[in-house]
Scaffold this motif. Sequence first.
Motif, mmCIF file in Angstrom:
data_model
loop_
_atom_site.group_PDB
_atom_site.id
_atom_site.type_symbol
_atom_site.label_atom_id
_atom_site.label_comp_id
_atom_site.label_asym_id
_atom_site.label_seq_id
_atom_site.Cartn_x
_atom_site.Cartn_y
_atom_site.Cartn_z
ATOM 1 N N LEU A 98 82.071 10.382 -3.722
ATOM 2 C CA LEU A 98 80.867 10.822 -4.425
ATOM 3 C C LEU A 98 79.932 9.657 -4.731
ATOM 4 N N GLU A 99 80.497 8.493 -4.990
ATOM 5 C CA GLU A 99 79.654 7.311 -5.177
ATOM 6 C C GLU A 99 78.914 6.992 -3.882
ATOM 7 N N ARG A 100 79.642 7.089 -2.759
ATOM 8 C CA ARG A 100 78.995 6.819 -1.474
ATOM 9 C C ARG A 100 77.916 7.861 -1.192
ATOM 10 N N LEU A 101 78.225 9.125 -1.483
ATOM 11 C CA LEU A 101 77.243 10.181 -1.244
ATOM 12 C C LEU A 101 75.991 9.958 -2.086
ATOM 13 N N HIS A 102 76.178 9.610 -3.357
ATOM 14 C CA HIS A 102 75.029 9.323 -4.221
ATOM 15 C C HIS A 102 74.195 8.168 -3.660
ATOM 16 N N ALA A 103 74.866 7.106 -3.274
ATOM 17 C CA ALA A 103 74.148 5.930 -2.759
ATOM 18 C C ALA A 103 73.403 6.256 -1.471
ATOM 19 N N GLY A 104 74.088 6.971 -0.565
ATOM 20 C CA GLY A 104 73.472 7.294 0.711
ATOM 21 C C GLY A 104 72.284 8.223 0.568
ATOM 22 N N LEU A 105 72.436 9.283 -0.219
ATOM 23 C CA LEU A 105 71.329 10.219 -0.393
ATOM 24 C C LEU A 105 70.172 9.587 -1.154
ATOM 25 N N THR A 106 70.482 8.738 -2.119
ATOM 26 C CA THR A 106 69.414 8.024 -2.831
ATOM 27 C C THR A 106 68.600 7.181 -1.867
ATOM 28 N N ASP A 107 69.291 6.489 -0.982
ATOM 29 C CA ASP A 107 68.629 5.642 0.020
ATOM 30 C C ASP A 107 67.809 6.488 0.993
ATOM 31 N N LEU A 108 68.402 7.564 1.489
ATOM 32 C CA LEU A 108 67.706 8.441 2.435
ATOM 33 C C LEU A 108 66.493 9.113 1.806
ATOM 34 N N TYR A 109 66.662 9.626 0.597
ATOM 35 C CA TYR A 109 65.560 10.357 -0.032
ATOM 36 C C TYR A 109 64.414 9.410 -0.399
ATOM 37 N N ARG A 110 64.727 8.173 -0.709
ATOM 38 C CA ARG A 110 63.669 7.176 -0.926
ATOM 39 C C ARG A 110 62.877 6.964 0.359
ATOM 40 N N SER A 183 62.660 15.703 -8.673
ATOM 41 C CA SER A 183 62.625 14.258 -8.454
ATOM 42 C C SER A 183 63.704 13.900 -7.445
ATOM 43 N N ASN A 184 63.618 12.713 -6.870
ATOM 44 C CA ASN A 184 64.674 12.279 -5.946
ATOM 45 C C ASN A 184 66.056 12.293 -6.612
ATOM 46 N N PRO A 185 66.198 11.727 -7.843
ATOM 47 C CA PRO A 185 67.528 11.749 -8.469
ATOM 48 C C PRO A 185 68.059 13.168 -8.692
ATOM 49 N N ASP A 186 67.167 14.085 -9.083
ATOM 50 C CA ASP A 186 67.614 15.466 -9.291
ATOM 51 C C ASP A 186 68.073 16.097 -7.979
ATOM 52 N N ALA A 187 67.358 15.794 -6.906
ATOM 53 C CA ALA A 187 67.750 16.329 -5.596
ATOM 54 C C ALA A 187 69.084 15.750 -5.152
ATOM 55 N N VAL A 188 69.284 14.462 -5.378
ATOM 56 C CA VAL A 188 70.564 13.830 -5.043
ATOM 57 C C VAL A 188 71.698 14.499 -5.810
ATOM 58 N N HIS A 189 71.510 14.718 -7.104
ATOM 59 C CA HIS A 189 72.559 15.344 -7.915
ATOM 60 C C HIS A 189 72.837 16.768 -7.446
ATOM 61 N N ALA A 190 71.792 17.507 -7.085
ATOM 62 C CA ALA A 190 71.990 18.879 -6.622
ATOM 63 C C ALA A 190 72.854 18.910 -5.363
ATOM 64 N N MET A 191 72.556 18.037 -4.404
ATOM 65 C CA MET A 191 73.314 18.006 -3.162
ATOM 66 C C MET A 191 74.724 17.440 -3.378
#
Length: 204
Positions: A98-110, A183-191
């Motif tokens: 989940l840490e990796r998923l958060h980091a990856g999606l944060t990077d991608l969504y940015r 927001s990007n963080p909200d979208a990351v958390h949703a996914m």
Amino acid sequence: MSEQERSTKARKYQMNKRAEQVDTTRQRIVDAAVALHGSVGPARTTISGVAEQAGVTRLTVYRHFADDEALFSACSSHWLSQQQLPDPATWSELTDPLERLHAGLTDLYRFYRDGEPMLRRIYGDWAALPVRHRTDLQKRDSFFRDQLLEAFPDPGSARLRAVVAHAVSFWTWRSLCHDNGLSNPDAVHAMADLAAMTAGLHQP
């Protein structure tokens, strides 16, 4: 300096000037293609339009680029060189799924938010893209998906693969953030919540 040396020097100078002019013209053509791809999209970008935007003739465009695919490749490379690209090598350093998923999606969504105007045109004109570029984009998204799946206990789960593939899609980000105002963080958390539930993991 002898006459021969002066002549040689003059020839070298003229050759360098011509090379500079060729490079300058080529860059003007690429810049024109980038501008048109980002405004009207690849499907409506024509060689005539690129020539007009660059202030050159169609023949000049073809002297520098043999076909539409060569021009698209140059355009894509130039645009990407100006972006801060996602860095999956950094995600892979994280072993917690989940840490990796958060980091990856944060990077991608940015990346998606920064490049939205161009990416929307590129993905929106999917059928007009050269086949090789469609294949490259598909491989890139599959690579992102696999890098994020790798840390999960059961990365081969069909449901989890589908969820993570959905999460890394540009259109998923655009639906959540552009169309629905997250927001990007909200979208990351949703996914991430969806992936955690699918994988049976506790989401912190």
